[in-house]
Enzyme design. Structure first.
Site, short mmCIF file in Angstrom:
data_model
loop_
_atom_site.label_atom_id
_atom_site.label_comp_id
_atom_site.label_asym_id
_atom_site.label_seq_id
_atom_site.Cartn_x
_atom_site.Cartn_y
_atom_site.Cartn_z
N SER A 145 0.86 -1.19 0.00
CA SER A 145 0.00 0.00 0.00
C SER A 145 0.88 1.23 0.00
O SER A 145 2.01 1.21 0.53
CB SER A 145 -0.90 0.02 1.24
OG SER A 145 -1.55 1.27 1.38
N TYR A 159 -1.91 -0.61 10.33
CA TYR A 159 -1.92 -0.80 8.88
C TYR A 159 -0.62 -0.31 8.25
O TYR A 159 0.00 -1.01 7.45
CB TYR A 159 -3.12 -0.08 8.27
CG TYR A 159 -3.35 -0.43 6.82
CD1 TYR A 159 -4.01 -1.62 6.48
CD2 TYR A 159 -2.93 0.39 5.79
CE1 TYR A 159 -4.23 -1.96 5.16
CE2 TYR A 159 -3.14 0.06 4.47
CZ TYR A 159 -3.79 -1.12 4.15
OH TYR A 159 -4.00 -1.45 2.85
#
Length: 260
Positions: free
Chosen positions: A146, A159
């Site tokens: 990501s 995350y």
């Protein structure tokens, strides 16, 4: 029509029942691959299978929680029993909600669970897929990271940490598995709209404002197909001289300077 690069190749996609994973599953199957998708969500898995089989695509579903070692071992046993070999492993499964609130309120169990799925899971899958990958002529591992591995909004600790770790794991695996002729790369997606690729109870028709689109130099929000096209390349023999790399797919969003 089958693409000769993937005709009869075996591709395993974790978290393949929804979102980017489902988009990649469709693309690889359309390119001629025999695709195995895994997901913890059996309802989503059944719906994904139905969606792809309606297109006469060769897809199989096996339930798996990639954070659980016993699940991953069983997954690879089933893949091995059915196909013997694995040409590409795509580590896509992840807990995708990045926001957890202020640091002083962080539940460490949440932090541990995100890392267990997003970082430990890919390592477990690579470990237990290794005997199958070694049987392939041109094996590849692709990790879906990501842009949050490189930049952050407030209060996204688990995350961001998991995706940053996955970036490091990518080059570590690439060097470690080089002797086995296994290439390992990553894709770091930015804003990818998955509304139409979710299971029925979660799907929605996406609507983006002018401001949403203008955050991206290309003038739009991303689609699962954008990631899938890059995945097809990185897992193919055309990318045979590429390993240990991370490709950002974000419409240019992370290169745009923003002053508030």
């Amino acid at each position: 029509m089958a693409n000769s690069l993937f005709d009869k190749k075996i591709v395993l996609i974790t978290g393949g029942a929804q979102g980017i994973g489902l988009g990649m599953a469709q693309a690889f199957a359309q390119a001629g691959a025999r695709v195995v998708i895994t997901d913890k969500d059996e309802e989503a898995g059944r719906q994904a299978l139905n969606r792809l089989e309606k297109q006469n695509l060769q897809v199989h579903f096996i339930r798996c929680d990639v954070s659980q070692e016993r699940d991953v071992k069983e997954l690879m046993r089933q893949v091995g029993d059915k196909f013997v070999v694995l040409d590409a492993l795509i580590n896509n499964a992840g807990i995708a909600d990045p926001f957890v609130g202020p640091l002083q309120e962080l539940d460490m169990a949440v932090f541990d669970q995100v890392l267990a799925v997003n970082l430990r899971g890919p390592l477990l899958c690579a470990k237990y897929a290794l005997p199958l990958l070694k049987k392939a002529e041109h094996p590849a591992i692709l990790n879906i990271s990501s842009t949050r591995a490189f930049m952050s909004e407030p209060n996204t600790f688990p995350y961001s940490a998991s995706k940053g770790g996955l970036e490091a794991l990518t080059h570590s695996l690439a060097v470690s598995l080089a002797a086995e002729k296994i290439r390992v790369n990553a894709i770091a997606p930015g804003w990818i709209e998955v509304g139409e690729w979710e299971k029925e109870s979660k799907s929605y028709v996406p609507r983006h404002s002018k401001e949403d689109k203008e955050q991206h130099p290309v003038g739009r929000v991303g689609k699962p197909e954008d990631v899938a096209e890059a995945a097809l390349f990185l897992c193919s023999e055309k990318a045979g001289f590429i390993t240990g790399q991370s490709l950002t797919i974000d419409g240019g969003m992370t290169i745009k300077m923003i002053y508030v």
